[in-house]
Design an enzyme around this catalytic site. Structure first.
Site, mmCIF file in Angstrom:
data_model
loop_
_atom_site.group_PDB
_atom_site.id
_atom_site.type_symbol
_atom_site.label_atom_id
_atom_site.label_comp_id
_atom_site.label_asym_id
_atom_site.label_seq_id
_atom_site.Cartn_x
_atom_site.Cartn_y
_atom_site.Cartn_z
ATOM 1 N N CYS A 17 0.617 -4.249 -9.360
ATOM 2 C CA CYS A 17 -0.424 -5.256 -9.137
ATOM 3 C C CYS A 17 -0.299 -6.453 -10.064
ATOM 4 O O CYS A 17 -1.007 -7.444 -9.899
ATOM 5 C CB CYS A 17 -1.806 -4.618 -9.282
ATOM 6 S SG CYS A 17 -2.226 -3.512 -7.916
ATOM 7 N N GLY A 48 -15.593 -11.964 -3.634
ATOM 8 C CA GLY A 48 -14.351 -11.385 -4.140
ATOM 9 C C GLY A 48 -14.339 -9.871 -4.146
ATOM 10 O O GLY A 48 -13.723 -9.251 -5.018
ATOM 11 N N ASP A 49 -14.999 -9.261 -3.174
ATOM 12 C CA ASP A 49 -15.056 -7.802 -3.133
ATOM 13 C C ASP A 49 -13.727 -7.198 -2.737
ATOM 14 O O ASP A 49 -12.793 -7.891 -2.321
ATOM 15 C CB ASP A 49 -16.167 -7.349 -2.176
ATOM 16 C CG ASP A 49 -17.500 -7.180 -2.881
ATOM 17 O OD1 ASP A 49 -17.633 -6.208 -3.645
ATOM 18 O OD2 ASP A 49 -18.392 -8.020 -2.685
ATOM 19 N N ASP A 67 -3.121 -3.706 0.692
ATOM 20 C CA ASP A 67 -2.508 -3.926 -0.620
ATOM 21 C C ASP A 67 -1.055 -3.491 -0.551
ATOM 22 O O ASP A 67 -0.728 -2.491 0.094
ATOM 23 C CB ASP A 67 -3.243 -3.118 -1.696
ATOM 24 C CG ASP A 67 -3.156 -3.785 -3.062
ATOM 25 O OD1 ASP A 67 -2.036 -4.212 -3.435
ATOM 26 O OD2 ASP A 67 -4.180 -3.867 -3.762
ATOM 27 N N HIS A 139 4.399 -2.013 9.970
ATOM 28 C CA HIS A 139 5.280 -3.147 10.237
ATOM 29 C C HIS A 139 6.270 -3.288 9.095
ATOM 30 O O HIS A 139 5.951 -3.008 7.932
ATOM 31 C CB HIS A 139 4.466 -4.435 10.371
ATOM 32 C CG HIS A 139 5.285 -5.635 10.740
ATOM 33 N ND1 HIS A 139 5.917 -5.760 11.958
ATOM 34 C CD2 HIS A 139 5.576 -6.763 10.045
ATOM 35 C CE1 HIS A 139 6.564 -6.908 12.004
ATOM 36 N NE2 HIS A 139 6.377 -7.534 10.855
ATOM 37 N N SER A 140 7.503 -3.738 9.439
ATOM 38 C CA SER A 140 8.537 -3.912 8.419
ATOM 39 C C SER A 140 9.272 -5.226 8.651
ATOM 40 O O SER A 140 9.379 -5.712 9.782
ATOM 41 C CB SER A 140 9.534 -2.744 8.452
ATOM 42 O OG SER A 140 10.213 -2.720 9.697
ATOM 43 N N ASP A 226 -12.692 -1.598 -8.185
ATOM 44 C CA ASP A 226 -11.594 -0.877 -8.831
ATOM 45 C C ASP A 226 -10.862 -1.849 -9.745
ATOM 46 O O ASP A 226 -10.771 -3.045 -9.486
ATOM 47 C CB ASP A 226 -10.656 -0.191 -7.833
ATOM 48 C CG ASP A 226 -9.917 -1.142 -6.915
ATOM 49 O OD1 ASP A 226 -10.391 -2.287 -6.728
ATOM 50 O OD2 ASP A 226 -8.876 -0.759 -6.376
#
Length: 345
Positions: A17, A48-49, A67, A139-140, A226
């Site tokens: 991250c 911004g949740d 993510d 998806h790639s 988180d």
């Protein structure tokens, strides 16, 4: 250098991250976009949740999030597991239960074998099985830098959504995982992380936040997030501003991954951690706390714990319940009426 001799983290410009856009730059971009509005969009982009929440009826709402990031460890299956646990954490942070997920893959097909990608996907499936959700398709794309993550859909009761705006005057602040995995991840990428320290960080990053979410709801929490790429200080800055409160952090009470302090003091500081420290400078009163302590609180986490507010007695009970399950949860501060300031004591 032959591909076989290269480590996965060598393909990454940054770990986990910490690859996020700098919070200040992201805020500038989002400020140019008109937030969507709909009576059934319970949580959008304004505060911004961690995820969007869409009401289906009086008793059901969908939680949707995504993510993905570059390799944070060299073992492919472990990277996949960490990425999946990190992605589903946004659903838990909203008080929800994950239902299913889709894979998101970017892969340098000429440089890394398909067998390695299969291991990454297996790690994501492992996390899904542990958390009770299915990983179906996705998806790639071909990309010089490998990336992996999930788009996750979950459900939550419309009246029990946890949000950034929910901190209340008098709440105690609970953190459910130790800080420092960003520092350790940088040390892993640099080849200087002791094996036991790296193992402790991986154990933390592969632990789902399901139990933490249950504890937050049971404690009567209304505010939760988180702690990931913006660090404890960055995510707390967003929560305090959105909730219209101040926060005080008891630095000595904050749990830290074993060995992370020593790595920090030796000079291992992720770029994302420095950006977080600078971005939060306008609201943080560090008092007599050291620069190293401030950097640790700003450390860019991957698959970090939940941060939530609850009445002091309920917060203590939540921490005790989580500690009984082997989690390093702690009460790390308190909330007072205010305007978004953070004090370190």
């Amino acid at each position: 250098m032959p591909v076989a001799a290269r480590r996965l983290t060598e393909f990454s410009h940054g770990g986990g991250c910490a690859c996020k856009l700098a919070p200040g730059r992201l805020a500038d971009v989002l400020a140019r976009i008109t937030p969507p509005s709909h009576p059934d969009l319970l949580v959008g982009t304004e505060t911004g949740d961690d995820a969007a929440v869409w009401r289906l009826d009086a008793d059901r709402a969908l939680v949707a999030t995504t993510d993905f990031f570059t390799p944070i460890v060299d073992d492919a299956r472990t990277w996949g597991r960490i990425a999946a646990v990190n992605a589903v954490s946004d659903v838990y942070a909203m008080g929800g239960r994950p239902l299913f997920a889709l894979n998101l893959v970017a892969w340098p097909s000429d440089d890394l074998p398909e067998e390695l990608l299969a291991e990454v996907l297996a790690g994501g499936a492992d996390a899904g099985a542990e958390c009770g959700f299915a990983v179906v398709g996705g998806h790639s794309i071909d990309d010089p830098e490998p990336k992996y993550g999930l788009a996750v859909v979950g459900e939550v009761h419309p009246d029990r959504v946890l949000t950034n705006t929910g901190l209340r005057d008098g709440d105690a602040l609970v953190l459910t995982k130790p800080l420092g995995v960003g520092i350790v991840s940088s040390a892993v990428k640099g080849g200087v992380a002791p094996a036991d320290v790296a193992a402790a960080a991986v154990a933390s990053m592969t632990t789902p936040n399901a139990a933490a979410s249950v504890a937050a709801l049971a404690s009567g929490a209304t505010g939760c997030t988180d702690v990931t790429g913006f660090g404890l200080l960055g995510h707390l800055k967003k929560m305090a501003a959105a909730s219209g409160v101040d926060a005080t952090v008891d630095v000595d009470a904050v749990p830290v991954v074993e060995g992370a302090r020593e790595l920090l003091e030796s000079g291992v500081v992720p770029g994302g951690t420095r950006r977080n420290r600078d971005w939060t400078a306008d609201v943080v009163d560090a008092g007599e706390r050291s620069e190293h302590e401030r950097l640790l609180l700003a450390d860019a986490q991957t698959s970090g714990g939940l941060l939530f507010g609850a009445a002091p007695g309920a917060a203590a009970e939540a921490v005790a319940a989580l500690q009984e399950q082997g989690l390093r949860a702690a009460v790390v501060g308190r909330v007072t009426a205010g305007t978004g300031l953070i004090r370190l004591t």
